[in-house]
Design a protein around this motif. Structure first.
Motif, PDB file in Angstrom:
ATOM      1  N   ALA A   1      -8.868  -7.735   2.173  1.00 33.15           N
ATOM      2  CA  ALA A   1      -8.639  -8.251   0.786  1.00 33.15           C
ATOM      3  C   ALA A   1      -6.943  -8.619   0.582  1.00 33.15           C
ATOM      4  O   ALA A   1      -6.889  -9.733   0.334  1.00 33.15           O
TER       5      ALA A   1
ATOM      6  N   SER B   1      -6.420   1.463   2.423  1.00 33.86           N
ATOM      7  CA  SER B   1      -7.805   2.526   2.697  1.00 33.86           C
ATOM      8  C   SER B   1      -8.488   2.220   3.785  1.00 33.86           C
ATOM      9  O   SER B   1      -8.476   2.759   4.894  1.00 33.86           O
TER      10      SER B   1
ATOM     11  N   SER C   1      -3.045   0.841   8.632  1.00 28.64           N
ATOM     12  CA  SER C   1      -4.464   1.219   7.919  1.00 28.64           C
ATOM     13  C   SER C   1      -5.408   1.861   9.245  1.00 28.64           C
ATOM     14  O   SER C   1      -5.338   1.157  10.451  1.00 28.64           O
ATOM     15  N   THR C   2      -6.285   2.694   9.283  1.00 27.74           N
ATOM     16  CA  THR C   2      -7.224   2.950  10.135  1.00 27.74           C
ATOM     17  C   THR C   2      -8.472   2.148   9.865  1.00 27.74           C
ATOM     18  O   THR C   2      -9.000   2.384   8.411  1.00 27.74           O
TER      19      THR C   2
ATOM     20  N   LYS D   1     -14.869   8.193   6.200  1.00 28.83           N
ATOM     21  CA  LYS D   1     -14.402   6.870   6.274  1.00 28.83           C
ATOM     22  C   LYS D   1     -14.317   6.663   8.115  1.00 28.83           C
ATOM     23  O   LYS D   1     -14.782   5.847   8.681  1.00 28.83           O
TER      24      LYS D   1
ATOM     25  N   THR E   1      -1.683  -0.433  -7.831  1.00 29.36           N
ATOM     26  CA  THR E   1      -1.440   0.390  -9.089  1.00 29.36           C
ATOM     27  C   THR E   1       0.183   0.207  -9.168  1.00 29.36           C
ATOM     28  O   THR E   1       1.009   0.791  -8.608  1.00 29.36           O
TER      29      THR E   1
ATOM     30  N   GLY F   1       1.998   5.566   2.779  1.00 28.95           N
ATOM     31  CA  GLY F   1       2.997   4.481   2.606  1.00 28.95           C
ATOM     32  C   GLY F   1       4.100   4.523   1.946  1.00 28.95           C
ATOM     33  O   GLY F   1       5.166   4.032   2.173  1.00 28.95           O
TER      34      GLY F   1
ATOM     35  N   GLY G   1       0.909  -1.164  -0.159  1.00 28.79           N
ATOM     36  CA  GLY G   1      -0.078  -0.156   0.147  1.00 28.79           C
ATOM     37  C   GLY G   1       0.885   0.883   0.029  1.00 28.79           C
ATOM     38  O   GLY G   1       1.277   1.753   1.038  1.00 28.79           O
TER      39      GLY G   1
HETATM   40  P1  NAP Z   1      -4.195   6.606  -0.198  1.00 30.08           P
HETATM   41  O1  NAP Z   1      -3.070   7.762  -0.627  1.00 30.08           O
HETATM   42  O2  NAP Z   1      -5.704   6.693  -0.623  1.00 30.08           O
HETATM   43  O3  NAP Z   1      -3.655   4.997  -0.576  1.00 30.08           O
HETATM   44  C1  NAP Z   1      -4.328   4.059  -0.333  1.00 30.08           C
HETATM   45  C2  NAP Z   1      -3.404   2.866  -0.622  1.00 30.08           C
HETATM   46  O4  NAP Z   1      -4.423   1.738  -0.321  1.00 30.08           O
HETATM   47  C3  NAP Z   1      -3.048   2.787  -2.018  1.00 30.08           C
HETATM   48  O5  NAP Z   1      -1.537   2.222  -2.012  1.00 30.08           O
HETATM   49  C4  NAP Z   1      -4.171   1.939  -2.559  1.00 30.08           C
HETATM   50  O6  NAP Z   1      -3.673   1.344  -3.844  1.00 30.08           O
HETATM   51  C5  NAP Z   1      -4.309   1.040  -1.651  1.00 30.08           C
HETATM   52  N1  NAP Z   1      -5.542   0.190  -1.744  1.00 30.08           N
HETATM   53  C6  NAP Z   1      -6.964   0.633  -1.535  1.00 30.08           C
HETATM   54  N2  NAP Z   1      -7.924  -0.631  -1.697  1.00 30.08           N
HETATM   55  C7  NAP Z   1      -7.018  -1.270  -1.897  1.00 30.08           C
HETATM   56  C8  NAP Z   1      -7.369  -2.907  -2.125  1.00 30.08           C
HETATM   57  N3  NAP Z   1      -8.537  -3.165  -2.161  1.00 30.08           N
HETATM   58  N4  NAP Z   1      -6.365  -3.604  -2.494  1.00 30.08           N
HETATM   59  C9  NAP Z   1      -5.137  -3.274  -2.519  1.00 30.08           C
HETATM   60  N5  NAP Z   1      -4.551  -2.021  -2.409  1.00 30.08           N
HETATM   61  C10 NAP Z   1      -5.666  -0.979  -2.147  1.00 30.08           C
HETATM   62  O7  NAP Z   1      -4.359   6.697   1.527  1.00 30.08           O
HETATM   63  P2  NAP Z   1      -3.442   7.179   2.517  1.00 30.08           P
HETATM   64  O8  NAP Z   1      -3.729   8.633   2.705  1.00 30.08           O
HETATM   65  O9  NAP Z   1      -2.003   6.724   2.191  1.00 30.08           O
HETATM   66  O10 NAP Z   1      -4.090   6.292   3.829  1.00 30.08           O
HETATM   67  C11 NAP Z   1      -3.780   4.979   3.982  1.00 30.08           C
HETATM   68  C12 NAP Z   1      -4.319   4.451   5.333  1.00 30.08           C
HETATM   69  O11 NAP Z   1      -3.685   5.380   6.288  1.00 30.08           O
HETATM   70  C13 NAP Z   1      -5.910   4.883   5.326  1.00 30.08           C
HETATM   71  O12 NAP Z   1      -6.358   3.886   6.285  1.00 30.08           O
HETATM   72  C14 NAP Z   1      -5.872   6.172   6.346  1.00 30.08           C
HETATM   73  O13 NAP Z   1      -6.969   6.357   6.950  1.00 30.08           O
HETATM   74  C15 NAP Z   1      -4.680   5.962   7.037  1.00 30.08           C
HETATM   75  N6  NAP Z   1      -4.006   7.450   7.609  1.00 30.08           N
HETATM   76  C16 NAP Z   1      -3.816   8.413   6.632  1.00 30.08           C
HETATM   77  C17 NAP Z   1      -3.215   9.518   6.963  1.00 30.08           C
HETATM   78  C18 NAP Z   1      -3.021  10.952   5.824  1.00 30.08           C
HETATM   79  O14 NAP Z   1      -2.869  11.666   6.557  1.00 30.08           O
HETATM   80  N7  NAP Z   1      -3.111  10.708   4.778  1.00 30.08           N
HETATM   81  C19 NAP Z   1      -2.977   9.986   8.261  1.00 30.08           C
HETATM   82  C20 NAP Z   1      -3.225   8.913   9.213  1.00 30.08           C
HETATM   83  C21 NAP Z   1      -3.642   7.417   8.735  1.00 30.08           C
HETATM   84  P3  NAP Z   1      -3.735   2.080  -5.127  1.00 30.08           P
HETATM   85  O15 NAP Z   1      -2.609   3.031  -5.534  1.00 30.08           O
HETATM   86  O16 NAP Z   1      -3.894   0.894  -6.329  1.00 30.08           O
HETATM   87  O17 NAP Z   1      -5.183   2.834  -5.347  1.00 30.08           O
END
Ligand code: NAP
Length: 304
Positions: free
Chosen positions: A74, A67, A96-97, A240, A34, A14, A9
């Motif tokens: 999955a 996500s 993840s959260t 979410k 991706t 990530g 991820g």
């Molecule tokens: P993001 O940029 O939207 O990235 C989501 C990642 O999950 C991507 O690598 C995506 O792959 C992958 N993914 C989603 N569904 C999938 C599936 N069914 N199978 C395989 N891969 C899948 O999100 P993010 O901001 O990095 O957040 C990731 C997690 O950390 C979330 O749970 C979020 O709540 C948590 N979080 C985020 C932050 C923040 O500030 N951004 C802070 C704390 C916690 P693709 O590239 O193929 O789409």
């Protein structure tokens, strides 16, 4: 020899976390749905895995940062998921959260294969992920926490073992109640400052270091003044998280009226196709009610 680490991820969070593991010297195998998002890390020395199962087969510790709850299910339990490649004795860390209840179910499924799990959700935004300064709240066995500590230290600064499996996710939801409350307070305060005719940059400077200061205000306040809606954390993901909070609060019988209201504000923004914008765009919902926008104000241009 450091343990071999896998990372699944490579989104906003990530990418930075995996890069910091490489910098800390961990042999790293990555996988992202991706595939193109693996390229920068492979150029920096990571191996590309063919699937989550393949990453697990090549790693001692496997980290997931995707996500939502079904996405974690999955990549861990699904076809070609981690559970099909992990050796007994390996450790899965989910950053993840997601739902605390689902977390406990996933941990049980992995335990059936001799694989341990920690829930280790994170806070600190894209900046914290890039700089290795995340707060990490960890649920699981103490021995697994101690084993994972060098990995956590490469990605984060404040690392807290908060209890058994699921406790990390519960504390993360506590974190999210605070995050959205700060976002609403910031939005109302900036609208009030704009209407009051003061220099908004000076207002931010004046209040940030005192009792009113917050991470949200210091990091996202300036972004609002620049009308920069690029996401550190998207509105879709924020919704979410609040849904997870409200669902857990309902089961616990705890009233959270303020958080419920903020959920509805975010909902209006998602309905306007703004779900990909940063969570600080919450102010747009308030601007709509107020009938004016926060622009930085005439005062800013006069005084710089
Ligand atoms: P993001 O940029 O939207 O990235 C989501 C990642 O999950 C991507 O690598 C995506 O792959 C992958 N993914 C989603 N569904 C999938 C599936 N069914 N199978 C395989 N891969 C899948 O999100 P993010 O901001 O990095 O957040 C990731 C997690 O950390 C979330 O749970 C979020 O709540 C948590 N979080 C985020 C932050 C923040 O500030 N951004 C802070 C704390 C916690 P693709 O590239 O193929 O789409």
């Amino acid at each position: 020899m450091p343990e071999k680490v896998g990372f699944i991820g490579l989104g906003i969070m990530g990418q930075g976390m995996a890069r910091n593991l490489l910098k800390a010297g961990f042999p790293l195998t990555v996988w992202n749905r991706t595939a193109s998002k693996m390229e920068p890390l492979v150029a920096e020395g990571a191996q590309a895995g063919a699937s989550p199962a393949d990453v697990a087969a090549r790693s001692d510790i496997i980290i997931t940062c995707v996500s939502d709850t079904p996405d974690v299910e999955a990549v861990i339990l699904g076809e070609n998921g981690i559970i099909h490649g992990a050796r007994p004795g390996s450790l899965v860390i989910d950053c993840s959260t997601i739902s605390p209840i689902a977390t406990r179910r996933i941990a049980e499924a992995l335990a059936g294969k001799g694989v341990s799990m920690l829930d280790a959700p994170i806070s600190g935004g894209s900046e914290g992920a890039a700089q290795g300064t995340l707060s990490i709240m960890v649920g699981g066995e103490a021995a697994d926490f101690n084993r994972a500590l060098p990995v956590f230290q490469a990605m984060g600064k404040k690392i807290t073992h908060v209890g058994p499996n699921g406790a990390g996710q519960t504390v993360k939801l506590v974190n999210q109640i605070l995050v959205v409350g700060h976002a609403l307070a910031m939005s109302e305060a900036l609208l009030f400052a704009q209407a009051g005719g003061v220099n908004l940059h000076k207002a931010l400077e004046a209040v940030s270091a005192g009792a009113a200061g917050s991470w949200m205000l210091s990091n996202r306040g300036p972004q609002i003044l620049a009308r920069d809606w690029r996401p550190g954390f998207t509105i879709d993901l924020q919704l979410k998280d609040i849904r997870l909070v409200l669902d857990a609060a309902d089961k616990l019988g705890v009233p959270l009226p303020g958080t419920g209201l903020i959920f509805q504000f975010y909902r209006t923004l998602q309905a306007q196709n703004l779900g990909g914008e940063g969570n600080h765009a919450l102010i747009k919902a308030l601007e709509h009610l107020a009938g004016f926008e926060v622009t930085g104000g005439l005062e800013d241009r006069e005084t710089g």
